[in-house]
Design an enzyme around this catalytic site. Structure first.
Site, PDB file in Angstrom:
ATOM      1  N   GLU A  64       0.817  -1.218   0.000  1.00  0.00           N
ATOM      2  CA  GLU A  64       0.000   0.000   0.000  1.00  0.00           C
ATOM      3  C   GLU A  64       0.846   1.261   0.000  1.00  0.00           C
ATOM      4  OE1 GLU A  64      -2.798   0.540   3.239  1.00  0.00           O
ATOM      5  OE2 GLU A  64      -3.563   2.359   2.294  1.00  0.00           O
ATOM      6  N   ASP A  79      -0.747  -5.178   3.050  1.00  0.00           N
ATOM      7  CA  ASP A  79      -1.282  -4.005   3.753  1.00  0.00           C
ATOM      8  C   ASP A  79      -0.528  -3.959   5.083  1.00  0.00           C
ATOM      9  OD1 ASP A  79      -2.663  -1.943   4.889  1.00  0.00           O
ATOM     10  OD2 ASP A  79      -4.601  -2.587   4.092  1.00  0.00           O
ATOM     11  N   ILE A  81      -0.428  -1.886   7.651  1.00  0.00           N
ATOM     12  CA  ILE A  81      -1.404  -1.756   8.745  1.00  0.00           C
ATOM     13  C   ILE A  81      -2.753  -1.523   8.087  1.00  0.00           C
ATOM     14  CG2 ILE A  81      -2.210  -0.436  10.740  1.00  0.00           C
ATOM     15  CD1 ILE A  81       0.610   0.154  11.481  1.00  0.00           C
ATOM     16  N   ASP A  82      -3.644  -2.472   8.263  1.00  0.00           N
ATOM     17  CA  ASP A  82      -5.017  -2.291   7.790  1.00  0.00           C
ATOM     18  C   ASP A  82      -5.830  -1.845   9.006  1.00  0.00           C
ATOM     19  OD1 ASP A  82      -7.215  -2.384   6.037  1.00  0.00           O
ATOM     20  OD2 ASP A  82      -7.789  -4.319   6.886  1.00  0.00           O
ATOM     21  N   THR A  84      -5.611   1.781   9.727  1.00  0.00           N
ATOM     22  CA  THR A  84      -4.695   2.844  10.184  1.00  0.00           C
ATOM     23  C   THR A  84      -5.416   3.920  10.990  1.00  0.00           C
ATOM     24  OG1 THR A  84      -3.187   2.462   8.350  1.00  0.00           O
ATOM     25  CG2 THR A  84      -3.070   4.616   9.369  1.00  0.00           C
ATOM     26  N   ASP A 207      -6.218  -4.554   0.803  1.00  0.00           N
ATOM     27  CA  ASP A 207      -7.252  -4.695   1.843  1.00  0.00           C
ATOM     28  C   ASP A 207      -7.820  -6.109   1.854  1.00  0.00           C
ATOM     29  OD1 ASP A 207      -7.361  -1.855   2.479  1.00  0.00           O
ATOM     30  OD2 ASP A 207      -8.540  -1.544   0.666  1.00  0.00           O
TER      31      ASP A 207
HETATM   32  C1  IPD Z   1      -9.012   0.850   5.276  1.00  0.00           C
HETATM   33  C2  IPD Z   1      -9.705  -0.059   6.257  1.00  0.00           C
HETATM   34  C3  IPD Z   1     -11.153   0.348   6.418  1.00  0.00           C
HETATM   35  C4  IPD Z   1     -11.881   0.394   5.096  1.00  0.00           C
HETATM   36  C5  IPD Z   1     -11.148   1.277   4.104  1.00  0.00           C
HETATM   37  C6  IPD Z   1      -9.709   0.783   3.955  1.00  0.00           C
HETATM   38  P1  IPD Z   1      -6.387   1.297   5.733  1.00  0.00           P
HETATM   39  O1  IPD Z   1      -7.661   0.460   5.109  1.00  0.00           O
HETATM   40  O2  IPD Z   1      -9.656  -1.388   5.828  1.00  0.00           O
HETATM   41  O3  IPD Z   1     -11.862  -0.549   7.239  1.00  0.00           O
HETATM   42  O4  IPD Z   1     -13.171   0.890   5.308  1.00  0.00           O
HETATM   43  O5  IPD Z   1     -11.823   1.210   2.870  1.00  0.00           O
HETATM   44  O6  IPD Z   1      -9.033   1.558   3.010  1.00  0.00           O
HETATM   45  O7  IPD Z   1      -6.362   2.605   5.022  1.00  0.00           O
HETATM   46  O8  IPD Z   1      -6.623   1.436   7.168  1.00  0.00           O
HETATM   47  O9  IPD Z   1      -5.267   0.410   5.353  1.00  0.00           O
HETATM   48 CA    CA Z   2      -6.314  -1.290   4.188  1.00  0.00          CA
HETATM   49 CA    CA Z   3      -3.091   0.303   5.309  1.00  0.00          CA
END
Ligand code: IPD
Ligand code: CA
Ligand code: CA
Length: 255
Positions: A64, A79, A81-82, A84, A207
């Site tokens: 990412e 990813d 950190i998913d 963030t 994601d």
């Molecule tokens: C997000 C998270 C969030 C989702 C967003 C994503 P990130 O990823 O997964 O739950 O609703 O669409 O982009 O930006 O925290 O890696």
């Molecule tokens: Ca994510």
């Molecule tokens: Ca992320």
């Protein structure tokens, strides 16, 4: 070392970095109006890549934060950190998500929440596991038996209204609709059978790559919001225990 073991090790190493930063001091930058990146995201992505590259120097990456490079036949989707936004605010619902794609197939994936110490993993054709124990989707047959999840994409003008209309319509029929804030864990919550369905518009390959495999290997169904079989590039997703799939789809608008 086996590819899944490497993915799991990379997740655990990233978890150590994330926990050093978590609820401490770190820089937060905006990538979009409400899209954050922290020092921890960057450090985790570098660590994950270095663990993987030391075992598989010829594989490519899609990460990412640092983009894509290397092989398009065998590449890791990361990813770092998913969740963030949760991480940046001190909310303990976030994860590291790593999957390997070979010749367009997701062959293994791991998702790790280092605070809750939940490590989800799967290899194609070999089932899905949480901390080494096999998991499977729920058997909820009716919407009224179900707990659902959604997410609100960063592209607010394009997708907020559609998401809110679907939530408004589904919450009249089911036991609740949650917004936890980490797509990879949302896939895994359906895989684990603690939630019964999850939909979200406008997701990226990092994601979803590990989550798609984990959900399918636990017996779940993963399509796009038109009902077509999903790939990491589908963009919008419905994940369910299978039994509820068509019933949830009826409430979702085409993207
Ligand atoms: C997000 C998270 C969030 C989702 C967003 C994503 P990130 O990823 O997964 O739950 O609703 O669409 O982009 O930006 O925290 O890696
Ligand atoms: Ca994510
Ligand atoms: Ca992320």
């Amino acid at each position: 070392m086996n590819e899944l073991k490497v993915a799991e090790r990379a997740c655990v190493e990233a978890g150590k970095i994330a926990l050093k930063y978590f609820r401490g001091k770190f820089n937060v930058r905006l990538k979009g109006a409400v899209d954050l990146v922290t020092d921890a995201d960057i450090d985790c992505e570098k660590k994950i890549k270095s663990v993987i590259a030391s075992e598989f120097p010829n594989h490519g990456f899609i990460g990412e934060e640092e983009g894509a490079f290397g092989s398009k036949e065998s590449f890791w989707v990361i990813d770092p950190i998913d969740g963030t936004t949760n991480f940046a605010h001190g909310v303990d619902y976030f994860a590291h998500s790593i999957a390997l794609v070979k010749n367009s197939e997701i062959v293994c994936g791991a998702v790790f929440n280092p605070v809750l110490k939940k490590l989800y993993s799967a290899q194609a054709g070999k089932g899905a596991f949480l901390n080494g124990k096999k998991i499977s989707v729920s058997k909820a047959p009716m919407l009224r038996d179900s707990l659902l999840i959604t997410g609100f994409p960063y592209n607010i003008p394009a997708y907020d209204e559609k998401t809110l209309r679907a939530v408004g319509s589904l919450k009249k029929q089911c036991q609740g609709v949650r917004r936890f804030g980490a797509a990879s864990l949302d896939f895994c919550s359906v895989a684990e059978g603690i939630c019964d369905g999850y939909f979200e518009y406008d997701l990226r390959p990092w994601d979803v790559a590990a989550g798609i495999l984990i959900a399918r290997e636990s017996g779940g169904k993963v399509t796009d919001i038109n009902g077509a079989e999903a790939t990491i590039n589908s963009g919008n997703f419905l994940v369910s225990n299978g039994l509820l799939h068509e019933k949830i789809l009826e409430h979702l608008e085409a993207p």
